[in-house]
Scaffold this motif. Structure first.
Motif, PDB file in Angstrom:
ATOM      1  N   GLU A  80       0.851  -1.195   0.000  1.00  0.00           N
ATOM      2  CA  GLU A  80       0.000   0.000   0.000  1.00  0.00           C
ATOM      3  C   GLU A  80       0.886   1.244   0.000  1.00  0.00           C
ATOM      4  N   ASP A  81       0.283   2.404  -0.190  1.00  0.00           N
ATOM      5  CA  ASP A  81       1.045   3.658  -0.218  1.00  0.00           C
ATOM      6  C   ASP A  81       1.784   3.926   1.087  1.00  0.00           C
ATOM      7  N   THR A  82       1.272   3.417   2.187  1.00  0.00           N
ATOM      8  CA  THR A  82       1.908   3.640   3.490  1.00  0.00           C
ATOM      9  C   THR A  82       2.610   2.385   4.003  1.00  0.00           C
ATOM     10  N   SER A  83       3.069   1.531   3.089  1.00  0.00           N
ATOM     11  CA  SER A  83       3.833   0.338   3.462  1.00  0.00           C
ATOM     12  C   SER A  83       5.274   0.714   3.777  1.00  0.00           C
ATOM     13  N   ARG A  84       5.840   0.004   4.741  1.00  0.00           N
ATOM     14  CA  ARG A  84       7.263   0.151   5.089  1.00  0.00           C
ATOM     15  C   ARG A  84       7.810  -1.210   5.491  1.00  0.00           C
ATOM     16  N   LEU A  85       9.118  -1.347   5.395  1.00  0.00           N
ATOM     17  CA  LEU A  85       9.788  -2.487   6.006  1.00  0.00           C
ATOM     18  C   LEU A  85      10.075  -2.068   7.436  1.00  0.00           C
ATOM     19  N   SER A  86       9.554  -2.798   8.376  1.00  0.00           N
ATOM     20  CA  SER A  86       9.682  -2.372   9.774  1.00  0.00           C
ATOM     21  C   SER A  86      11.136  -2.357  10.246  1.00  0.00           C
ATOM     22  N   CYS A  87      11.999  -3.136   9.605  1.00  0.00           N
ATOM     23  CA  CYS A  87      13.412  -3.140   9.997  1.00  0.00           C
ATOM     24  C   CYS A  87      14.126  -1.867   9.582  1.00  0.00           C
ATOM     25  N   GLN A  88      13.567  -1.141   8.638  1.00  0.00           N
ATOM     26  CA  GLN A  88      14.206   0.073   8.128  1.00  0.00           C
ATOM     27  C   GLN A  88      13.544   1.357   8.634  1.00  0.00           C
ATOM     28  N   ALA A  89      12.304   1.269   9.059  1.00  0.00           N
ATOM     29  CA  ALA A  89      11.559   2.448   9.505  1.00  0.00           C
ATOM     30  C   ALA A  89      11.956   2.796  10.941  1.00  0.00           C
ATOM     31  N   LYS A  90      12.526   3.970  11.122  1.00  0.00           N
ATOM     32  CA  LYS A  90      12.908   4.454  12.451  1.00  0.00           C
ATOM     33  C   LYS A  90      11.760   5.284  13.021  1.00  0.00           C
ATOM     34  N   ILE A  91      11.420   5.000  14.251  1.00  0.00           N
ATOM     35  CA  ILE A  91      10.314   5.668  14.920  1.00  0.00           C
ATOM     36  C   ILE A  91      10.647   7.139  15.145  1.00  0.00           C
ATOM     37  N   GLY A  92       9.672   7.996  14.821  1.00  0.00           N
ATOM     38  CA  GLY A  92       9.828   9.428  15.032  1.00  0.00           C
ATOM     39  C   GLY A  92       9.106   9.878  16.294  1.00  0.00           C
ATOM     40  N   GLU A  93       8.647  11.123  16.293  1.00  0.00           N
ATOM     41  CA  GLU A  93       8.028  11.715  17.477  1.00  0.00           C
ATOM     42  C   GLU A  93       6.556  11.356  17.648  1.00  0.00           C
ATOM     43  N   GLU A  94       5.885  10.996  16.569  1.00  0.00           N
ATOM     44  CA  GLU A  94       4.440  10.773  16.616  1.00  0.00           C
ATOM     45  C   GLU A  94       4.080   9.337  16.977  1.00  0.00           C
ATOM     46  N   ASP A  95       2.883   9.198  17.550  1.00  0.00           N
ATOM     47  CA  ASP A  95       2.325   7.871  17.789  1.00  0.00           C
ATOM     48  C   ASP A  95       2.060   7.203  16.447  1.00  0.00           C
ATOM     49  N   LEU A  96       2.074   5.872  16.442  1.00  0.00           N
ATOM     50  CA  LEU A  96       1.855   5.097  15.219  1.00  0.00           C
ATOM     51  C   LEU A  96       0.721   4.098  15.411  1.00  0.00           C
ATOM     52  N   VAL A  97      -0.008   3.859  14.346  1.00  0.00           N
ATOM     53  CA  VAL A  97      -0.937   2.733  14.277  1.00  0.00           C
ATOM     54  C   VAL A  97      -0.420   1.852  13.150  1.00  0.00           C
ATOM     55  N   VAL A  98      -0.129   0.597  13.473  1.00  0.00           N
ATOM     56  CA  VAL A  98       0.548  -0.327  12.563  1.00  0.00           C
ATOM     57  C   VAL A  98      -0.339  -1.535  12.286  1.00  0.00           C
ATOM     58  N   GLU A  99      -0.407  -1.898  11.018  1.00  0.00           N
ATOM     59  CA  GLU A  99      -1.086  -3.134  10.633  1.00  0.00           C
ATOM     60  C   GLU A  99      -0.059  -4.075  10.013  1.00  0.00           C
ATOM     61  N   ILE A 100      -0.029  -5.293  10.498  1.00  0.00           N
ATOM     62  CA  ILE A 100       0.840  -6.316   9.914  1.00  0.00           C
ATOM     63  C   ILE A 100      -0.013  -7.086   8.919  1.00  0.00           C
ATOM     64  N   PRO A 101       0.398  -7.102   7.646  1.00  0.00           N
ATOM     65  CA  PRO A 101      -0.409  -7.807   6.647  1.00  0.00           C
ATOM     66  C   PRO A 101      -0.622  -9.275   7.012  1.00  0.00           C
ATOM     67  N   ARG A 102      -1.706  -9.795   6.522  1.00  0.00           N
ATOM     68  CA  ARG A 102      -2.073 -11.180   6.820  1.00  0.00           C
ATOM     69  C   ARG A 102      -1.045 -12.182   6.326  1.00  0.00           C
ATOM     70  N   TYR A 103      -0.421 -11.883   5.186  1.00  0.00           N
ATOM     71  CA  TYR A 103       0.549 -12.802   4.585  1.00  0.00           C
ATOM     72  C   TYR A 103       1.908 -12.146   4.449  1.00  0.00           C
ATOM     73  N   SER A 104       2.926 -12.974   4.394  1.00  0.00           N
ATOM     74  CA  SER A 104       4.293 -12.535   4.193  1.00  0.00           C
ATOM     75  C   SER A 104       4.973 -13.531   3.267  1.00  0.00           C
ATOM     76  N   VAL A 105       5.812 -13.026   2.392  1.00  0.00           N
ATOM     77  CA  VAL A 105       6.578 -13.910   1.520  1.00  0.00           C
ATOM     78  C   VAL A 105       7.872 -14.242   2.263  1.00  0.00           C
ATOM     79  N   ASN A 106       7.918 -15.418   2.885  1.00  0.00           N
ATOM     80  CA  ASN A 106       9.076 -15.840   3.652  1.00  0.00           C
ATOM     81  C   ASN A 106       9.615 -17.132   3.069  1.00  0.00           C
TER      82      ASN A 106
END
Length: 112
Positions: A80-106
Motif C-alpha cells: 500500500e502507499d503507506t507500506s514500510r519495512l519495519s526493519c528500516q523504519a525508524k520511529i519518530g516523534e508521533e504515535d503510530l498505528v501499525v497493521e501487519i499484513p495477513r501474509y508474508s513472503v518468507n
C-alpha cells in the motif's frame, strides 16, 4: 515516547498490542521487544520483505525510506502507499498505528 498501536493480527497478536517505544528505534525492534514476533528472515538487513507493515497513522513521522527499501517493498504481499519495512523504519516523534499484513513472503520458512 511515542505510543505504538498494533492492530490485531490473527497469529502474531490476536488481541492487538499497545506499547511505548523510543524515538530512533526501528519499528521491527520495537515490535520484537514487545512480544510481537514479526518475521524478519534476513536478520533485519533490508534484504527481504518479511517484516512488511502498513502504517495506518503516523506515516510521515517515520524516517524516509531508502531506494533499496522501496525496491524490496515491491516484493511484499499487499503493498500500500503507506507500506514500510519495519526493519528500516525508524520511529519518530508521533504515535503510530501499525497493521501487519495477513501474509508474508518468507522463502526461508517456506523451504523448511
Amino acid at each position: 515516547m511515542p505510543r505504538i498501536v498494533v492492530l490485531p493480527h490473527e497469529t502474531l497478536c490476536p488481541e492487538g498490542a499497545e506499547f511505548d517505544a523510543p524515538e530512533g528505534q526501528s519499528l521491527c525492534d520495537a515490535l520484537l521487544d514487545n512480544q510481537v514476533e514479526i518475521d524478519h528472515a534476513c536478520g533485519k538487513c533490508n534484504a527481504c520483505s518479511t517484516c512488511h507493515v502498513v502504517i495506518r497513522e503516523g506515516f510521515d513521522s517515520l524516517s524516509p525510506p531508502s531506494e533499496r527499501e522501496e525496491d524490496m517493498l515491491d516484493r511484499a504481499w499487499g503493498l500500500e502507499d503507506t507500506s514500510r519495512l519495519s526493519c528500516q523504519a525508524k520511529i519518530g516523534e508521533e504515535d503510530l498505528v501499525v497493521e501487519i499484513p495477513r501474509y508474508s513472503v518468507n522463502r526461508v520458512r517456506e523451504r523448511g
